[in-house]
Design an enzyme around this catalytic site. Structure first.
Site, short mmCIF file in Angstrom:
data_model
loop_
_atom_site.label_atom_id
_atom_site.label_comp_id
_atom_site.label_asym_id
_atom_site.label_seq_id
_atom_site.Cartn_x
_atom_site.Cartn_y
_atom_site.Cartn_z
N GLU A 109 0.83 -1.21 0.00
CA GLU A 109 0.00 0.00 0.00
C GLU A 109 0.86 1.26 0.00
O GLU A 109 0.50 2.26 -0.64
CB GLU A 109 -0.94 -0.03 1.20
CG GLU A 109 -2.06 -1.05 1.02
CD GLU A 109 -2.93 -1.20 2.25
OE1 GLU A 109 -4.16 -1.10 2.10
OE2 GLU A 109 -2.39 -1.40 3.35
N GLU A 129 -4.28 -9.69 3.28
CA GLU A 129 -5.04 -9.48 4.50
C GLU A 129 -6.21 -10.43 4.67
O GLU A 129 -6.48 -10.91 5.79
CB GLU A 129 -5.55 -8.03 4.56
CG GLU A 129 -4.49 -6.98 4.86
CD GLU A 129 -3.75 -6.49 3.64
OE1 GLU A 129 -3.04 -5.48 3.74
OE2 GLU A 129 -3.89 -7.12 2.56
#
Length: 243
Positions: A109, A129
């Site tokens: 990210e 995730e």
């Protein structure tokens, strides 16, 4: 982290080798403080973000810290406090992620928040995730579809699959694959080429490119023309002062 400023290029190296450069709260706070300082530093013309060593760019969230007992309100306030990835994304200076190894979760990210990504040939990237019962929390579900399209973003986010360096380029996430030993020099060469251009034009160009991802073409084109007229006017004024 370690920082080095040379010829207008600020190199930021994540430096938690014992934890695969995982993002704990100390790192998030330090990065947030750094990005706040960089915004106002006209001596910084371009930024390179990378990791020390050659195994990890950043392994994402520090799961040991995340697994510590914490009441929900404190966790919410702590995690909302820094928002360092958003600050990185909003820097006026061009940013380059030199992905020197695994870039997972919050590590990817951070790279997605940069303008350009170079990737070492042995690196792997991913947003894993969901495999841990979580979702990305640093803009991954928002920036990735803008780069690769909705279907491919769904594949990566919903499966948690990792991409090789070559696949990262194929998907449009990274600009190019670079031999690991050559990655630092390649990032510096690219950054210096950018930093050597007139700063106002570079800043306007980055802002316009970013805006193109958020507004209709006609709105962006109007902003583009306004920027061009401003730069032309500034050039005229500079010529008058020098004559």
């Amino acid at each position: 982290m370690r920082t080095e400023l040379e010829s207008g290029v600020l190199t930021v190296r994540l430096d938690r080798a014992e934890a695969a450069h995982a993002r704990n709260q100390v790192m998030r706070d330090e990065l947030a403080s750094l990005w706040r300082a960089v915004v106002a530093d006209r001596g910084v013309r371009a930024v390179i973000l990378t990791g020390t060593g050659d195994r990890f760019f950043c392994a994402g969230m520090d799961l040991k810290e995340a697994g510590s007992p914490e009441d929900p309100v404190s966790r919410r306030d702590r995690m909302r406090r820094s928002r360092d990835i958003e600050q990185l994304a909003e820097l006026p200076q061009p940013t380059i992620a030199a992905i020197n190894g695994f870039a997972l979760g919050g590590g990817l990210e951070m790279a997605l928040a940069c303008d350009i990504r170079l990737v070492a040939d042995h690196a792997q990237i991913g947003l894993p995730e969901v495999t841990r019962g979580l979702v990305p929390g640093g803009g991954g579900t928002q920036r990735l579809p803008r780069l690769v399209g909705y279907a491919r973003a769904c594949e990566l986010v919903l499966s948690g699959r990792r991409l090789t360096a070559a696949e990262a380029v194929e998907y449009g996430i990274a600009l190019r694959v670079t031999p690991a030993a050559d990655l630092p020099a390649a990032a510096v060469e690219l950054a210096r080429g950018i930093a050597g251009n007139p700063e106002p034009a570079v800043r306007y160009a980055k802002a316009l490119l970013r805006r193109s991802q958020q507004v209709p073409v006609d709105v962006g084109a109007d902003a583009e023309l306004d920027a061009l007229l401003t730069l032309l006017g500034e050039a005229d004024a500079a010529r008058r002062r020098s004559s």
